[in-house]
Design an enzyme around this catalytic site. Structure first.
Site, PDB file in Angstrom:
ATOM      1  N   GLU A  21      -4.813  -2.801   9.076  1.00 57.60           N
ATOM      2  CA  GLU A  21      -4.140  -3.406  10.231  1.00 57.60           C
ATOM      3  C   GLU A  21      -4.896  -3.165  11.535  1.00 57.60           C
ATOM      4  O   GLU A  21      -5.264  -2.031  11.840  1.00 57.60           O
ATOM      5  CB  GLU A  21      -2.727  -2.825  10.372  1.00 57.60           C
ATOM      6  CG  GLU A  21      -1.879  -3.085   9.138  1.00 57.60           C
ATOM      7  CD  GLU A  21      -0.562  -2.323   9.126  1.00 57.60           C
ATOM      8  OE1 GLU A  21      -0.065  -1.957  10.210  1.00 57.60           O
ATOM      9  OE2 GLU A  21      -0.047  -2.098   8.023  1.00 57.60           O
ATOM     10  N   HIS A  81       8.295  -1.415   9.711  1.00 53.96           N
ATOM     11  CA  HIS A  81       8.640  -2.344   8.633  1.00 53.96           C
ATOM     12  C   HIS A  81       7.812  -2.005   7.394  1.00 53.96           C
ATOM     13  O   HIS A  81       7.033  -1.043   7.391  1.00 53.96           O
ATOM     14  CB  HIS A  81       8.321  -3.776   9.088  1.00 53.96           C
ATOM     15  CG  HIS A  81       6.849  -4.022   9.291  1.00 53.96           C
ATOM     16  ND1 HIS A  81       6.283  -5.268   9.318  1.00 53.96           N
ATOM     17  CD2 HIS A  81       5.820  -3.154   9.487  1.00 53.96           C
ATOM     18  CE1 HIS A  81       4.981  -5.172   9.507  1.00 53.96           C
ATOM     19  NE2 HIS A  81       4.685  -3.901   9.620  1.00 53.96           N
ATOM     20  N   LYS A 129       9.588   4.987   7.763  1.00 53.38           N
ATOM     21  CA  LYS A 129      10.003   3.847   6.956  1.00 53.38           C
ATOM     22  C   LYS A 129      11.200   4.296   6.133  1.00 53.38           C
ATOM     23  O   LYS A 129      11.077   5.207   5.297  1.00 53.38           O
ATOM     24  CB  LYS A 129       8.863   3.447   6.001  1.00 53.38           C
ATOM     25  CG  LYS A 129       7.652   2.824   6.677  1.00 53.38           C
ATOM     26  CD  LYS A 129       6.488   2.778   5.692  1.00 53.38           C
ATOM     27  CE  LYS A 129       5.351   1.877   6.135  1.00 53.38           C
ATOM     28  NZ  LYS A 129       4.135   2.094   5.306  1.00 53.38           N
ATOM     29  N   ASP A 153      -4.258   0.698  11.596  1.00 55.00           N
ATOM     30  CA  ASP A 153      -3.778   1.379  10.383  1.00 55.00           C
ATOM     31  C   ASP A 153      -4.885   1.219   9.360  1.00 55.00           C
ATOM     32  O   ASP A 153      -5.085   0.138   8.802  1.00 55.00           O
ATOM     33  CB  ASP A 153      -2.465   0.786   9.869  1.00 55.00           C
ATOM     34  CG  ASP A 153      -1.967   1.520   8.616  1.00 55.00           C
ATOM     35  OD1 ASP A 153      -2.624   2.503   8.208  1.00 55.00           O
ATOM     36  OD2 ASP A 153      -0.943   1.104   8.044  1.00 55.00           O
ATOM     37  N   HIS A 170      -3.248  -6.172   2.317  1.00 56.44           N
ATOM     38  CA  HIS A 170      -2.348  -7.209   2.840  1.00 56.44           C
ATOM     39  C   HIS A 170      -3.014  -8.569   2.998  1.00 56.44           C
ATOM     40  O   HIS A 170      -2.396  -9.505   3.499  1.00 56.44           O
ATOM     41  CB  HIS A 170      -1.767  -6.781   4.191  1.00 56.44           C
ATOM     42  CG  HIS A 170      -0.884  -5.580   4.088  1.00 56.44           C
ATOM     43  ND1 HIS A 170      -0.462  -4.870   5.184  1.00 56.44           N
ATOM     44  CD2 HIS A 170      -0.352  -4.949   3.010  1.00 56.44           C
ATOM     45  CE1 HIS A 170       0.308  -3.865   4.790  1.00 56.44           C
ATOM     46  NE2 HIS A 170       0.379  -3.882   3.479  1.00 56.44           N
ATOM     47  N   ASP A 225       1.337   8.133   7.706  1.00 55.07           N
ATOM     48  CA  ASP A 225       2.252   7.222   6.997  1.00 55.07           C
ATOM     49  C   ASP A 225       2.302   7.653   5.536  1.00 55.07           C
ATOM     50  O   ASP A 225       3.206   8.384   5.127  1.00 55.07           O
ATOM     51  CB  ASP A 225       1.750   5.775   7.174  1.00 55.07           C
ATOM     52  CG  ASP A 225       2.467   4.786   6.280  1.00 55.07           C
ATOM     53  OD1 ASP A 225       3.534   5.122   5.744  1.00 55.07           O
ATOM     54  OD2 ASP A 225       1.972   3.642   6.104  1.00 55.07           O
ATOM     55  N   GLU A 247       1.555  -9.700   6.857  1.00 56.05           N
ATOM     56  CA  GLU A 247       2.321  -9.283   8.028  1.00 56.05           C
ATOM     57  C   GLU A 247       2.163 -10.252   9.203  1.00 56.05           C
ATOM     58  O   GLU A 247       2.450  -9.916  10.350  1.00 56.05           O
ATOM     59  CB  GLU A 247       1.944  -7.856   8.419  1.00 56.05           C
ATOM     60  CG  GLU A 247       2.311  -6.870   7.307  1.00 56.05           C
ATOM     61  CD  GLU A 247       2.219  -5.416   7.691  1.00 56.05           C
ATOM     62  OE1 GLU A 247       1.673  -5.094   8.764  1.00 56.05           O
ATOM     63  OE2 GLU A 247       2.690  -4.580   6.904  1.00 56.05           O
ATOM     64  N   LYS A 265       6.508  -0.752  14.826  1.00 58.54           N
ATOM     65  CA  LYS A 265       5.440  -1.516  14.193  1.00 58.54           C
ATOM     66  C   LYS A 265       6.112  -2.483  13.245  1.00 58.54           C
ATOM     67  O   LYS A 265       6.682  -2.066  12.238  1.00 58.54           O
ATOM     68  CB  LYS A 265       4.526  -0.540  13.443  1.00 58.54           C
ATOM     69  CG  LYS A 265       3.398  -1.203  12.700  1.00 58.54           C
ATOM     70  CD  LYS A 265       2.498  -0.180  12.043  1.00 58.54           C
ATOM     71  CE  LYS A 265       2.669  -0.212  10.549  1.00 58.54           C
ATOM     72  NZ  LYS A 265       1.499   0.297   9.806  1.00 58.54           N
ATOM     73  N   SER A 319       5.247  -4.189   4.338  1.00 64.51           N
ATOM     74  CA  SER A 319       4.546  -5.477   4.243  1.00 64.51           C
ATOM     75  C   SER A 319       5.410  -6.517   3.526  1.00 64.51           C
ATOM     76  O   SER A 319       5.306  -7.708   3.804  1.00 64.51           O
ATOM     77  CB  SER A 319       3.203  -5.301   3.547  1.00 64.51           C
ATOM     78  OG  SER A 319       3.363  -4.643   2.318  1.00 64.51           O
ATOM     79  N   GLU A 322      -3.641   5.251  12.345  1.00 63.17           N
ATOM     80  CA  GLU A 322      -2.709   5.624  11.274  1.00 63.17           C
ATOM     81  C   GLU A 322      -3.476   5.781   9.968  1.00 63.17           C
ATOM     82  O   GLU A 322      -4.394   5.007   9.696  1.00 63.17           O
ATOM     83  CB  GLU A 322      -1.662   4.505  11.164  1.00 63.17           C
ATOM     84  CG  GLU A 322      -0.626   4.682  10.064  1.00 63.17           C
ATOM     85  CD  GLU A 322       0.311   3.477  10.006  1.00 63.17           C
ATOM     86  OE1 GLU A 322       0.543   2.814  11.038  1.00 63.17           O
ATOM     87  OE2 GLU A 322       0.802   3.184   8.905  1.00 63.17           O
ATOM     88  N   SER A 335       0.867  -1.179   0.000  1.00 60.19           N
ATOM     89  CA  SER A 335       0.000   0.000   0.000  1.00 60.19           C
ATOM     90  C   SER A 335       0.913   1.242   0.000  1.00 60.19           C
ATOM     91  O   SER A 335       0.915   2.048   0.912  1.00 60.19           O
ATOM     92  CB  SER A 335      -0.915  -0.011   1.224  1.00 60.19           C
ATOM     93  OG  SER A 335      -0.161   0.026   2.415  1.00 60.19           O
TER      94      SER A 335
HETATM   95  P1  PGA Z   1       3.023  -1.290   3.216  1.00 60.41           P
HETATM   96  O1  PGA Z   1       2.131  -1.301   4.506  1.00 60.41           O
HETATM   97  O2  PGA Z   1       4.404  -1.682   3.592  1.00 60.41           O
HETATM   98  O3  PGA Z   1       2.334  -2.262   2.311  1.00 60.41           O
HETATM   99  O4  PGA Z   1       2.983   0.121   2.670  1.00 60.41           O
HETATM  100  C1  PGA Z   1       2.565  -0.876   5.759  1.00 60.41           C
HETATM  101  C2  PGA Z   1       1.797   0.318   6.227  1.00 60.41           C
HETATM  102  O5  PGA Z   1       0.929   0.860   5.504  1.00 60.41           O
HETATM  103  O6  PGA Z   1       2.038   0.788   7.325  1.00 60.41           O
HETATM  104 ZN    ZN Z   2       0.427   2.485   7.063  1.00 59.20          ZN
END
Ligand code: PGA
Ligand code: ZN
Length: 430
Positions: free
Chosen positions: A169, A373, A345, A247, A160, A320, A210, A396, A375, A293, A47
């Site tokens: 999430e 992290h 990230k 999330d 996911h 995010d 995840e 996370k 996904s 989130e 995502s």
């Molecule tokens: P992604 O998801 O690594 O697929 O972007 C993680 C998140 O959205 O926090």
């Molecule tokens: Zn996110």
């Protein structure tokens, strides 16, 4: 050869490795003049935020459906390695700014953020190994002793998992103890209790990307209720000991043309931003939710402002896809009173140095940071060290299931043991 020369980069090699979804990603190893080396592997999102640094893919449909990472690998071997040969690995800031300059594009699309991050992170590891200190200490210094509270993703949905949940999430947040050891134990016990409860309800206990379960529940609220039940059935108190984080990853179900959020995987219902905020607000009174989130889309600054005014004092609002670990986007958020926390990230921005700068900007402005992290992960555990290095207080990194997730928790357990009683967890939620 003078002493400092031993820390000069002698060689960098890279290869295309696999992530936890079996898609290709990039790994790099930086070797120094004295033979010390450091390696890293880059994760990959599903995502992915629109404003993230560019992940370079080959686009050759004959290999990995176009997802090959050979161009990024070649950029490391052919363009980056010759330029960085002779650079002092202990000057990570200089290395990272050289990488940014070499790329030269605004979003790292020339060489690829995956190529840049592999080298940046491997250089950090090589520096730590050269000085014979763990990465968390190399990046964070002698005072890096704060272990993060884990946000453990035990029910997966959205992009996911192929189930009926629109939200991505549903996390449990154990914050009962000042030790990571006890907090992660609670997470594991609740995860197993949840499994039992889902089986009793005749629901699937197969896991998503995840490592959380991916049952076909009727709604997000039902998933939240399942978490509350599992926490209590496992013998823990909601709110005081274990809370809940979401999330939403709302950009994934935003109908851009109509400007409404559509629960396309479940009820088909369409909600305006303010209705979604009203829904969150109603849940805050009913459930022990401490963090939301990406509650709204990545470009919906007005919606985010409204959400921040409505519930930002009661709950952690994490950007995010909104901020993408980018200091300029975060600065806009800070200026406009949008959100109160940022997800971090490394591969959203592409270098360790820029990541550290964004974290500093957040902390200087009393925004919380959650180190995260992706996904698509690997066995690389650098984010565990990063969380301790910057004292973010939160991490996370998925469920307590699937080794690419558990590897980070195990690294934190190692760090806690290494610090021998000097470390601590401090919950921001009580
Ligand atoms: P992604 O998801 O690594 O697929 O972007 C993680 C998140 O959205 O926090
Ligand atoms: Zn996110």
């Amino acid at each position: 050869m003078g002493k400092s020369k031993k820390s000069f980069i002698e060689n960098i090699f890279a290869f295309e490795c696999l992530d936890s979804r079996g898609f290709p990603t990039v790994s790099a190893t930086v070797t120094l003049a004295d033979g010390t080396s450091g390696s890293a592997m880059v994760p990959s999102g599903a995502s992915t935020g629109e404003h993230e640094a560019h992940e370079l893919r080959d686009g050759d449909k004959k290999r990995y459906s176009g997802k090959g990472a050979l161009k990024a690998v070649a950029n490391i071997s052919e363009k980056i390695a010759p330029e960085l040969k002779g650079a002092d690995v202990l000057e990570l800031g200089k290395i990272d700014y050289r990488l940014i300059e070499l790329d030269g594009s605004p979003n790292k699309s020339a060489l690829g953020a995956n190529a840049l991050l592999a080298v940046s992170l491997a250089s950090a590891h090589a520096g730590a190994n050269y000085l014979r200190v763990p990465l968390f200490r190399y990046l964070g210094g002698a005072n890096a002793k704060k272990l993060p509270i884990p946000l453990v993703n035990v029910i997966n949905g959205g992009a996911h998992a192929s189930n009926s949940l629109d939200f991505q999430e549903f996390m449990i947040v154990p914050h009962l103890s000042t030790t990571f050891f006890e907090n992660i134990r609670a997470a594991s016990e609740i995860f197993h209790q949840l499994k039992k409860n889902l089986i009793k309800k005749g629901l699937s206990v197969g896991v998503g990307d995840e490592g959380g379960f991916a049952p076909n529940l009727g709604s997000a609220e039902e998933a939240i209720q399942c978490l509350c039940e599992a926490i209590e059935d496992a013998g823990y108190k909601t709110t005081e000991e274990v809370s809940i984080a979401l999330d939403v990853a709302a950009s994934e179900f935003l109908d851009k043309e109509k400007g409404v959020y559509v629960f396309k995987k479940s009820s088909g219902e369409a909600l305006k931003a303010q209705d979604l905020v009203a829904l969150y607000k109603s849940w805050l009174d009913k459930y022990p939710i401490v963090s939301i989130e990406d509650g709204l889309g990545e470009n919906d600054w007005d919606g985010w402002k409204h959400m921040s005014e409505e519930i930002g004092k009661q709950v952690q609002l994490v950007g995010d896809d909104l901020f993408v670990t980018n200091s300029e986007r975060l600065a806009t958020g800070i200026e406009n009173g949008v959100a109160n926390s940022i997800l971090i990230k490394l591969n959203q921005i592409g270098t360790v140095t820029e990541t550290l700068e964004t974290i500093r900007l957040a902390h200087d402005n009393s925004y919380r940071t959650v180190i995260s992290h992706r996904s698509g992960e690997t066995e690389d555990t650098s984010i565990a060290d990063l969380a301790v290095a910057v004292g973010s207080g939160q991490i996370k990194t998925g469920s307590v299931c699937r080794s690419e997730r558990v590897a980070k928790y195990n690294r934190l357990l190692w760090i806690e043991t290494f610090l021998g009683g000097q470390s601590f967890c401090a919950s921001p939620f009580i």
